[in-house]
Design an enzyme around this catalytic site. Sequence first.
Site, PDB file in Angstrom:
ATOM      1  N   HIS A  50       8.979   0.163  -6.298  1.00 44.53           N
ATOM      2  CA  HIS A  50       8.291  -0.681  -6.408  1.00 44.53           C
ATOM      3  C   HIS A  50       8.848  -2.389  -6.770  1.00 44.53           C
ATOM      4  O   HIS A  50       9.720  -1.677  -7.649  1.00 44.53           O
ATOM      5  CB  HIS A  50       6.345  -1.108  -6.404  1.00 44.53           C
ATOM      6  CG  HIS A  50       5.699  -2.213  -5.402  1.00 44.53           C
ATOM      7  ND1 HIS A  50       6.159  -1.523  -4.214  1.00 44.53           N
ATOM      8  CD2 HIS A  50       4.784  -2.086  -5.998  1.00 44.53           C
ATOM      9  CE1 HIS A  50       5.096  -2.764  -3.702  1.00 44.53           C
ATOM     10  NE2 HIS A  50       4.408  -2.478  -4.890  1.00 44.53           N
TER      11      HIS A  50
ATOM     12  N   ASP B 203       2.091  -9.179  -4.141  1.00 45.20           N
ATOM     13  CA  ASP B 203       2.481  -7.608  -3.985  1.00 45.20           C
ATOM     14  C   ASP B 203       2.473  -7.809  -2.459  1.00 45.20           C
ATOM     15  O   ASP B 203       1.604  -7.887  -1.355  1.00 45.20           O
ATOM     16  CB  ASP B 203       1.441  -6.716  -4.745  1.00 45.20           C
ATOM     17  CG  ASP B 203       1.842  -4.631  -4.242  1.00 45.20           C
ATOM     18  OD1 ASP B 203       2.823  -5.362  -3.837  1.00 45.20           O
ATOM     19  OD2 ASP B 203       1.206  -4.458  -5.941  1.00 45.20           O
TER      20      ASP B 203
ATOM     21  N   CYS C 150       8.446  -2.865   1.026  1.00 44.74           N
ATOM     22  CA  CYS C 150       8.429  -4.031  -0.108  1.00 44.74           C
ATOM     23  C   CYS C 150       9.424  -4.896  -0.449  1.00 44.74           C
ATOM     24  O   CYS C 150       9.737  -6.066  -0.302  1.00 44.74           O
ATOM     25  CB  CYS C 150       7.988  -3.138  -1.286  1.00 44.74           C
ATOM     26  SG  CYS C 150       8.758  -1.835  -2.124  1.00 44.74           S
TER      27      CYS C 150
END
Length: 613
Positions: free
Chosen positions: A524, A545, A389
């Site tokens: 995250h 996201d 991520c």
Amino acid sequence: MLTCEVCGEELVLEEDMKTHLLLSHPENDMGCTLCSWSGVANDELHFHINTTHKEEQGHDGGGAEGRGGHSLVRPSSSPTLTTTIVDNHSKQAIGLSRSEGSERGVDNGNRFDTIGGGVSPRTSNSTLESKEKITEAGGEFGGGRAVAIVVSTSSVSTGFLRSAQDSSRPTSRHCNAEESVGVGSAEHTKVKQKRFSSPLKEAVLGATSSTEAASSSNSSGGKSYECPLCSVVCGDCYSLQEHVELHLDYGTATSAVSPGSDLRLARRLQEEEKQRRKEQEAKREAEEFKKLQRQFGVDGRGGYRKQMERTVEKAVSRGVMVPAHFHNKRDEMMEALASGVDDGRTRTQGVLGALYVYYQREARDCVHVWLSADTDHYCSSEGDKGWGCGYRNFQMLLSSLQRMEPYTTCLSEGSVPSIPQVQVLIEGAWREGLDPQGATHFNQRLQGTRAWIGATEIYALCTSLRVSARVLDFHQPTGPGDTHPRLFDWVKQYFSQTATRGARLPPRVVQTTQPPLYLQHQGHSRSIVGVEQKKNGSLCLLLLDPGCTPGDVRKLLSQDGSTVSTAVCRMRKFPGNLKHRQYQVVAVEGVLAPVEKQTRILNSRTLQAERIP
């Protein structure tokens, strides 16, 4: 002065002479007629009869009158000491006492002396012929009957030599109760047992006698003797006695250990316990460290390339992908890795334009909407799912900076690096001296790993590319329910500061020239591309996201209003949706000059974020 008739040793006190005779000249073997108990001293035999065969003794004593007397003492094959058992009613009939034996002289050439309840024959010349005699006295003194059993003795006398002072004491034919044979023998036996036997030995002897009595009453044939202290079974009483004495000897040896040994043992056990706890703690820490290594992708199981290959191989084994497609995808991956440029398979373009159109037509409940500059969405692929991520958010930020005029001079236009190439760039920033603490944390290596990166790595990479960036640390909640209203206010200020310059009434929807914000929290990271302000004054962030699939993001490009509304709802995050304890934001502010870059490299040795509040 007293002289022993056996060995001639002279002693002063009578008690010393008794002790000498008991220890140096033990009595010979005696036996019990009611059980197999034998091989013991005279006093121990009396103690055995009085405790183990108390009921039998009373029964036999009652029947002695009818049978002419019955002996409770069984003489063994060897010569034994004289033993006398007398009942209370015939004490005066026998009339034997120490003083009488010493003063009145001889009966049939023998003198008698009471020793612990027995009668000891003694001659004037200290020698005694072996005799065996049973005397019955009539009941003229109270009707009782005395049974005196004199068994064969050795030629060596075990009696006491009396001194002149002892012999000159006044005597009486009728002795006191303490000196009588019947009662005095029992009390003297108890005193002697207390003096020469420990409580443990008395308990063991009593338990052993009870065991033997129970064994002797068993008429099943073979006898067995069980140890009262353990489960060992002996074949005869002699073996049992030796076995019990081993128990007593072991207990004596154990009690003889020095007190300091207990302290040393306790300390040794304490040290062993500490060592065991240290080993368990070290083992637990090692296991937790391995879990963290697996979680953050530094456990040596390979990086982007290996994960991609394993994922595609599993798809082929499940039948989802044909082998031909597998080889084609592998070749494309190898080509992209060699070029260092992302292949664009996970990229979605035109997202911010679609959002601008949507807010122009819909979302009438919003008073103001601020959007970032045009940004492409990058989602995770088979090679970085679960750990990529941070790299994908950097690709989103870089895709926006490449379209903006000030950053084109330091960034290559149109080429977004792949994840392995981003790892190479971060390692290059570490080699320049940026964020030495972060470099040490990753052991100076990211290539070939699945290591997570955060806000500090993004800052180091931007500085290495001469992009000015700052890190803001919202280290604690600032609102009710662990919310972060200060974070929302700061984001609104960031996007609205350029849009409202020189305008009296700002438009409801504004697409600014500000690049997106990198938002990091535990586990995250996402990209902030806009903020909404509702009629009631509440704020709502718009997030892209990397975990969203390309299909979900491409719904924003749909012509169907409801489909777009659904996709926008997934992007909205209200204060109640961001409740992690800490959030970090990386904001880009311009281009660095070479001198400014060197200054930031020096300052990054102790890299610190701006803490809010």
